[in-house]
Design a protein around this motif. Sequence first.
Motif, PDB file in Angstrom:
ATOM      1  N   HIS A   1      -7.441   1.571  -4.349  1.00 43.66           N
ATOM      2  CA  HIS A   1      -6.354   2.260  -5.062  1.00 43.66           C
ATOM      3  C   HIS A   1      -6.277   1.792  -6.513  1.00 43.66           C
ATOM      4  O   HIS A   1      -6.053   2.596  -7.423  1.00 43.66           O
TER       5      HIS A   1
ATOM      6  N   HIS B   1       0.819   4.188  -2.811  1.00 47.34           N
ATOM      7  CA  HIS B   1       0.613   5.622  -2.577  1.00 47.34           C
ATOM      8  C   HIS B   1       1.650   6.462  -3.308  1.00 47.34           C
ATOM      9  O   HIS B   1       1.331   7.521  -3.839  1.00 47.34           O
TER      10      HIS B   1
ATOM     11  N   SER C   1      -5.474   9.937   4.215  1.00 52.30           N
ATOM     12  CA  SER C   1      -4.210  10.125   3.486  1.00 52.30           C
ATOM     13  C   SER C   1      -4.363  11.266   2.485  1.00 52.30           C
ATOM     14  O   SER C   1      -5.478  11.726   2.204  1.00 52.30           O
TER      15      SER C   1
ATOM     16  N   HIS D   1       0.822  -1.211   0.000  1.00 56.90           N
ATOM     17  CA  HIS D   1       0.000   0.000   0.000  1.00 56.90           C
ATOM     18  C   HIS D   1       0.860   1.267   0.000  1.00 56.90           C
ATOM     19  O   HIS D   1       0.559   2.232  -0.719  1.00 56.90           O
TER      20      HIS D   1
END
Length: 446
Positions: free
Chosen positions: A238, A203, A390, A199
């Motif tokens: 995502h 990002h 985030s 992850h």
Amino acid sequence: MRHDARGIPVSSGSAQAIQRYEQAIGQLQSYVGDPVATLDQAVAESPDFVAGHLMKALTLATFAERQFAPAIAASIEAARRIGANANDRERGLAQAAQHLAGGEWHAACRALDGVLADYPRDALALQVAHLMDFYRGDALNLRNRVARVLPHWSRDVPGYSYVLGMHAFGLEEMNQYPEAEDAARAALAIERRDGWAVHAATHVMEMQGRIDEGIEWLTSRERDWAPDNGFAFHNFWHLALFHMDGGDHARALALYDGAIHPGPASMLLSLVDATALLWRLRLEGADVGARFDEVADEWEAKLDGEAGFYAFNDFHAAMAFAATGREAAGARLMQRIAHAAEGNDTNGAMTREVGAPLIRAIAAYGRGRYDEAVDLIAPVRDIAHRFGGSHAQRDILSLTLIDAARRAGRVSLAKHVLAERLAAKPESRWGRRIMTRIDAAAPAAH
Ligand SMILES: [Fe+2]
């Protein structure tokens, strides 16, 4: 005195209970399995296991849902009743758990940091503090809290890779992308099934607009982070964002149906992602069918229990209500928000400073009052990290601001904000698509 696998002293509990605690630590770090069920077994077999009760309270608190408050209180009380001989580390954990139960998330993180100062290899304190740093939008500590303990970890300490994975995410949230990617890759070289490290690198690719690489990154290692990982829904989210960048709404919706929201959400964390994806699709003009109504039904069912507990969640409920024209539910949400905003706890400040104006903005957007939406989002966008999430999640604020500005005919402002995205993500098609939309609207707006 017994010790856990990282040399942390444990005041009580049978050898078997401590073994289960180790299993629960691994489950908490990896998101594979159910640490709470494991801890229930541990304290059933060894009711005097103080660290087990405290870990259960702390773990439940990391879900950021009010529904767990009774179970958290019961675990804290169980630890207190039997904790006469608790050691200083356990007393620190108990203090942190009490702060969390009282809604004092900043104080809880300070208490956990006190534990980490003396016991930097305390995997429980680190994991819980990292997640609470995320909920508090404390990027500095997402990075620095891990950096402070890192010198005490090495490859021969169990769970080291997860510490690297956490550091990777903190570096990413501090915009140190090459360092973040290096740390994530180092974590995965030790434990390829670390969904949090996968992850963190995801990002980096999202923030740099490395869309095709992001798709390849996630799909090529999908068996490492899905399906038996409690965090998989978020990595699929995502992946859906990467597909949306190319305008592939069908692929994004297929991921939504198959992996992000295959049925009613069991956690608000996944309901948040489902809602956020649908809102982005709506901004892009995609037909999401009845999906928003299903999600809004779920938020409505949770209104009485959860509204006013965590502003970031409330903001997502507001999007579901605005998208489905649910004025009554929106009004009920606002009532709860007004009450939460009066609180002296962590969420009270989050709600006053960020949640309430953004929720009003979303309601205004839903009613077609785009000027008002712009004027409410613009001053809050730069401090919105205070309600957690985030950078990638809070990007929804920029997307909504740009769209509201376009619809309000405020073309120069829309382009002004969009310029950030075009600069940060030169390969991204999403930003260029928005620019085309603004240009198409511009003649009518003047
Ligand atoms: Fe994420």
